[in-house]
Design a protein around this motif. Structure first.
Motif, PDB file in Angstrom:
ATOM      1  N   TYR A  21       3.861  13.165  19.831  1.00  0.00           N
ATOM      2  CA  TYR A  21       2.654  13.982  19.999  1.00  0.00           C
ATOM      3  C   TYR A  21       1.837  14.029  18.704  1.00  0.00           C
ATOM      4  CZ  TYR A  21      -0.451  17.294  22.153  1.00  0.00           C
ATOM      5  OH  TYR A  21      -1.575  17.879  22.690  1.00  0.00           O
ATOM      6  N   ILE A  22       2.519  14.129  17.578  1.00  0.00           N
ATOM      7  CA  ILE A  22       1.818  14.098  16.284  1.00  0.00           C
ATOM      8  C   ILE A  22       1.091  12.769  16.129  1.00  0.00           C
ATOM      9  CG2 ILE A  22       2.194  13.985  13.778  1.00  0.00           C
ATOM     10  CD1 ILE A  22       4.433  16.114  14.212  1.00  0.00           C
ATOM     11  N   LEU A  23       1.722  11.678  16.534  1.00  0.00           N
ATOM     12  CA  LEU A  23       1.081  10.364  16.479  1.00  0.00           C
ATOM     13  C   LEU A  23      -0.181  10.342  17.336  1.00  0.00           C
ATOM     14  CD1 LEU A  23       1.087   7.358  15.616  1.00  0.00           C
ATOM     15  CD2 LEU A  23       2.533   6.916  17.618  1.00  0.00           C
ATOM     16  N   ALA A  24      -0.110  10.914  18.538  1.00  0.00           N
ATOM     17  CA  ALA A  24      -1.277  10.945  19.425  1.00  0.00           C
ATOM     18  C   ALA A  24      -2.418  11.748  18.806  1.00  0.00           C
ATOM     19  CB  ALA A  24      -0.897  11.525  20.785  1.00  0.00           C
ATOM     20  N   VAL A  25      -2.099  12.917  18.235  1.00  0.00           N
ATOM     21  CA  VAL A  25      -3.138  13.753  17.608  1.00  0.00           C
ATOM     22  C   VAL A  25      -3.705  13.053  16.375  1.00  0.00           C
ATOM     23  CG1 VAL A  25      -3.627  15.969  16.492  1.00  0.00           C
ATOM     24  CG2 VAL A  25      -2.143  15.900  18.500  1.00  0.00           C
ATOM     25  N   MET A  26      -2.842  12.409  15.595  1.00  0.00           N
ATOM     26  CA  MET A  26      -3.300  11.702  14.394  1.00  0.00           C
ATOM     27  C   MET A  26      -4.211  10.536  14.768  1.00  0.00           C
ATOM     28  SD  MET A  26      -3.369  11.524  11.101  1.00  0.00           S
ATOM     29  CE  MET A  26      -1.972  12.372  10.383  1.00  0.00           C
ATOM     30  N   LEU A 100       5.011  23.426   3.893  1.00  0.00           N
ATOM     31  CA  LEU A 100       3.621  23.016   3.723  1.00  0.00           C
ATOM     32  C   LEU A 100       3.509  21.667   3.017  1.00  0.00           C
ATOM     33  CD1 LEU A 100       0.600  23.594   3.981  1.00  0.00           C
ATOM     34  CD2 LEU A 100       0.731  24.761   1.772  1.00  0.00           C
ATOM     35  N   ILE A 101       4.136  21.548   1.853  1.00  0.00           N
ATOM     36  CA  ILE A 101       4.038  20.297   1.089  1.00  0.00           C
ATOM     37  C   ILE A 101       4.746  19.163   1.824  1.00  0.00           C
ATOM     38  CG2 ILE A 101       4.607  19.147  -1.083  1.00  0.00           C
ATOM     39  CD1 ILE A 101       4.317  21.894  -2.454  1.00  0.00           C
ATOM     40  N   GLY A 102       5.884  19.465   2.441  1.00  0.00           N
ATOM     41  CA  GLY A 102       6.604  18.454   3.215  1.00  0.00           C
ATOM     42  C   GLY A 102       5.801  17.973   4.406  1.00  0.00           C
ATOM     43  N   SER A 103       5.107  18.897   5.074  1.00  0.00           N
ATOM     44  CA  SER A 103       4.268  18.518   6.219  1.00  0.00           C
ATOM     45  C   SER A 103       3.117  17.630   5.774  1.00  0.00           C
ATOM     46  CB  SER A 103       3.723  19.770   6.922  1.00  0.00           C
ATOM     47  OG  SER A 103       4.771  20.512   7.480  1.00  0.00           O
ATOM     48  N   ILE A 104       2.481  17.983   4.673  1.00  0.00           N
ATOM     49  CA  ILE A 104       1.384  17.161   4.151  1.00  0.00           C
ATOM     50  C   ILE A 104       1.897  15.771   3.786  1.00  0.00           C
ATOM     51  CG2 ILE A 104      -0.229  16.898   2.217  1.00  0.00           C
ATOM     52  CD1 ILE A 104      -0.493  20.009   2.262  1.00  0.00           C
ATOM     53  N   ALA A 105       3.054  15.719   3.129  1.00  0.00           N
ATOM     54  CA  ALA A 105       3.628  14.427   2.740  1.00  0.00           C
ATOM     55  C   ALA A 105       3.946  13.573   3.967  1.00  0.00           C
ATOM     56  CB  ALA A 105       4.883  14.643   1.904  1.00  0.00           C
ATOM     57  N   LYS A 106       4.559  14.186   4.970  1.00  0.00           N
ATOM     58  CA  LYS A 106       4.912  13.423   6.180  1.00  0.00           C
ATOM     59  C   LYS A 106       3.663  12.940   6.918  1.00  0.00           C
ATOM     60  CE  LYS A 106       8.380  14.043   8.744  1.00  0.00           C
ATOM     61  NZ  LYS A 106       9.575  13.260   8.847  1.00  0.00           N
ATOM     62  N   LEU A 107       2.623  13.770   6.968  1.00  0.00           N
ATOM     63  CA  LEU A 107       1.391  13.364   7.656  1.00  0.00           C
ATOM     64  C   LEU A 107       0.669  12.251   6.898  1.00  0.00           C
ATOM     65  CD1 LEU A 107       0.122  16.843   8.875  1.00  0.00           C
ATOM     66  CD2 LEU A 107       1.089  15.003  10.272  1.00  0.00           C
ATOM     67  N   LEU A 108       0.629  12.354   5.568  1.00  0.00           N
ATOM     68  CA  LEU A 108       0.036  11.258   4.779  1.00  0.00           C
ATOM     69  C   LEU A 108       0.840   9.973   4.950  1.00  0.00           C
ATOM     70  CD1 LEU A 108      -0.983  13.038   1.452  1.00  0.00           C
ATOM     71  CD2 LEU A 108      -2.498  12.151   3.231  1.00  0.00           C
ATOM     72  N   GLY A 109       2.154  10.121   4.981  1.00  0.00           N
ATOM     73  CA  GLY A 109       3.009   8.961   5.229  1.00  0.00           C
ATOM     74  C   GLY A 109       2.742   8.346   6.592  1.00  0.00           C
ATOM     75  N   LEU A 110       2.475   9.196   7.584  1.00  0.00           N
ATOM     76  CA  LEU A 110       2.146   8.698   8.921  1.00  0.00           C
ATOM     77  C   LEU A 110       0.837   7.914   8.917  1.00  0.00           C
ATOM     78  CD1 LEU A 110       2.716   8.540  11.970  1.00  0.00           C
ATOM     79  CD2 LEU A 110       1.530  10.741  12.195  1.00  0.00           C
ATOM     80  N   GLN A 173       0.802   0.460   0.405  1.00  0.00           N
ATOM     81  CA  GLN A 173       2.158   0.632  -0.126  1.00  0.00           C
ATOM     82  C   GLN A 173       2.139   1.352  -1.478  1.00  0.00           C
ATOM     83  OE1 GLN A 173       4.964   0.241   1.556  1.00  0.00           O
ATOM     84  NE2 GLN A 173       3.636  -0.332   3.244  1.00  0.00           N
ATOM     85  N   LEU A 174       1.146   1.039  -2.309  1.00  0.00           N
ATOM     86  CA  LEU A 174       1.009   1.760  -3.585  1.00  0.00           C
ATOM     87  C   LEU A 174       0.713   3.239  -3.344  1.00  0.00           C
ATOM     88  CD1 LEU A 174      -0.964  -0.794  -5.772  1.00  0.00           C
ATOM     89  CD2 LEU A 174       1.380   0.015  -6.124  1.00  0.00           C
ATOM     90  N   LEU A 178       2.920   6.168  -4.832  1.00  0.00           N
ATOM     91  CA  LEU A 178       2.349   7.020  -5.871  1.00  0.00           C
ATOM     92  C   LEU A 178       1.914   8.403  -5.382  1.00  0.00           C
ATOM     93  CD1 LEU A 178       0.226   4.315  -7.712  1.00  0.00           C
ATOM     94  CD2 LEU A 178       2.448   5.253  -8.386  1.00  0.00           C
ATOM     95  N   VAL A 179       1.769   8.581  -4.058  1.00  0.00           N
ATOM     96  CA  VAL A 179       1.316   9.876  -3.540  1.00  0.00           C
ATOM     97  C   VAL A 179       2.326  10.478  -2.566  1.00  0.00           C
ATOM     98  CG1 VAL A 179      -0.494  11.077  -2.247  1.00  0.00           C
ATOM     99  CG2 VAL A 179      -1.115   9.271  -3.855  1.00  0.00           C
ATOM    100  N   VAL A 180       2.709   9.713  -1.551  1.00  0.00           N
ATOM    101  CA  VAL A 180       3.569  10.271  -0.499  1.00  0.00           C
ATOM    102  C   VAL A 180       4.965  10.576  -1.031  1.00  0.00           C
ATOM    103  CG1 VAL A 180       4.590   9.845   1.766  1.00  0.00           C
ATOM    104  CG2 VAL A 180       2.234   9.142   1.313  1.00  0.00           C
ATOM    105  N   TRP A 181       5.593   9.628  -1.681  1.00  0.00           N
ATOM    106  CA  TRP A 181       6.950   9.857  -2.175  1.00  0.00           C
ATOM    107  C   TRP A 181       7.010  10.976  -3.211  1.00  0.00           C
ATOM    108  CZ3 TRP A 181       8.704   4.071  -2.807  1.00  0.00           C
ATOM    109  CH2 TRP A 181       8.845   3.505  -1.533  1.00  0.00           C
ATOM    110  N   PRO A 182       6.077  11.043  -4.178  1.00  0.00           N
ATOM    111  CA  PRO A 182       6.114  12.184  -5.097  1.00  0.00           C
ATOM    112  C   PRO A 182       5.911  13.535  -4.382  1.00  0.00           C
ATOM    113  CG  PRO A 182       4.816  10.432  -6.067  1.00  0.00           C
ATOM    114  CD  PRO A 182       5.116  10.024  -4.655  1.00  0.00           C
ATOM    115  N   LEU A 183       5.062  13.563  -3.346  1.00  0.00           N
ATOM    116  CA  LEU A 183       4.885  14.806  -2.586  1.00  0.00           C
ATOM    117  C   LEU A 183       6.174  15.196  -1.870  1.00  0.00           C
ATOM    118  CD1 LEU A 183       1.333  14.657  -0.961  1.00  0.00           C
ATOM    119  CD2 LEU A 183       2.212  16.393  -2.523  1.00  0.00           C
ATOM    120  N   ARG A 184       6.865  14.228  -1.303  1.00  0.00           N
ATOM    121  CA  ARG A 184       8.145  14.513  -0.644  1.00  0.00           C
ATOM    122  C   ARG A 184       9.154  15.043  -1.669  1.00  0.00           C
ATOM    123  NH1 ARG A 184       9.418  12.426   4.450  1.00  0.00           N
ATOM    124  NH2 ARG A 184      11.594  12.424   3.808  1.00  0.00           N
ATOM    125  N   ASP A 185       9.161  14.450  -2.861  1.00  0.00           N
ATOM    126  CA  ASP A 185      10.062  14.921  -3.912  1.00  0.00           C
ATOM    127  C   ASP A 185       9.683  16.330  -4.367  1.00  0.00           C
ATOM    128  OD1 ASP A 185      11.461  12.565  -3.782  1.00  0.00           O
ATOM    129  OD2 ASP A 185      10.550  11.685  -5.584  1.00  0.00           O
TER     130      ASP A 185
END
Length: 193
Positions: A21-26, A100-110, A173-174, A178-185
């Protein structure tokens, strides 16, 4: 021991249902952002799937800067709900900042993952059936063209060889590194999330 199997099955089911469902909304959000043809049958499917939650939210949350802020809020809420449910099933608890930060990271990763795959699909389709019209191909072209066009302009003419998809994939991939993985961390999401 048997409880672990049920928890794993529950995590799989929750992640799959929320993820689809998140994929459909995205996808709907991205297609709106690039002003894709909303009469496209594939896009109409996304509209019908996402309207039940988006239409009521739009009454409460107006758009801003040409973006569908109701879709952004819905994406954040759905992603946070998925993280909370998965954490609960795994016997843990996530603090609000992590959510919040994890959700943003996962959505950017998506977003990065979506663009990676649609660029790859577009490249393969350009080799297999470059002149065939298909609603899915048109939607993919609508999504990738705003990303690939500036890269094409910056590249020198290589006599028909288009390296813009390759450079876009490298850039994506960069962005992930440089953004998604540091946000997840920063969020401190456990490895299974």
């Amino acid at each position: 021991m048997n409880g672990q199997y049920f928890n794993n099955a529950g995590v799989f089911l929750v992640s799959t249902l929320f993820g689809l469902y998140i994929l459909a909304v995205m996808l709907r959000f991205l297609l709106q952002t690039v002003r894709a043809d909303f009469y496209n049958p594939l896009v109409q499917v996304l509209v019908k799937i996402t309207n039940p939650l988006l239409v009521p939210l739009r009454r409460l949350i107006p758009g801003m800067f040409g973006l569908d802020m109701a879709a952004v809020v819905l994406l954040l809420v759905l992603q946070a709900a998925e993280l909370m449910i998965v954490a609960f099933l795994l016997g843990g608890n996530l603090p609000p900042v992590t959510l919040l930060i994890g959700s943003i990271a996962k959505l950017l990763g998506l977003v990065v993952t979506i663009y990676f795959w649609i660029i790859l699909i577009q490249v393969v389709l350009s080799w297999v059936a470059p002149t065939t019209y298909n609603p899915a191909v048109a939607a993919i072209g609508s999504l990738t063209e705003p990303l690939l066009r500036p890269i094409r302009r910056a590249l020198p003419d290589l006599g028909g060889l288009d390296l813009s998809p390759l450079l876009a994939v490298v850039g994506l991939q960069l962005l992930k590194m440089l953004v998604v993985w540091p946000l997840r961390d920063l969020a401190g999401l456990p490895a299974g999330f």
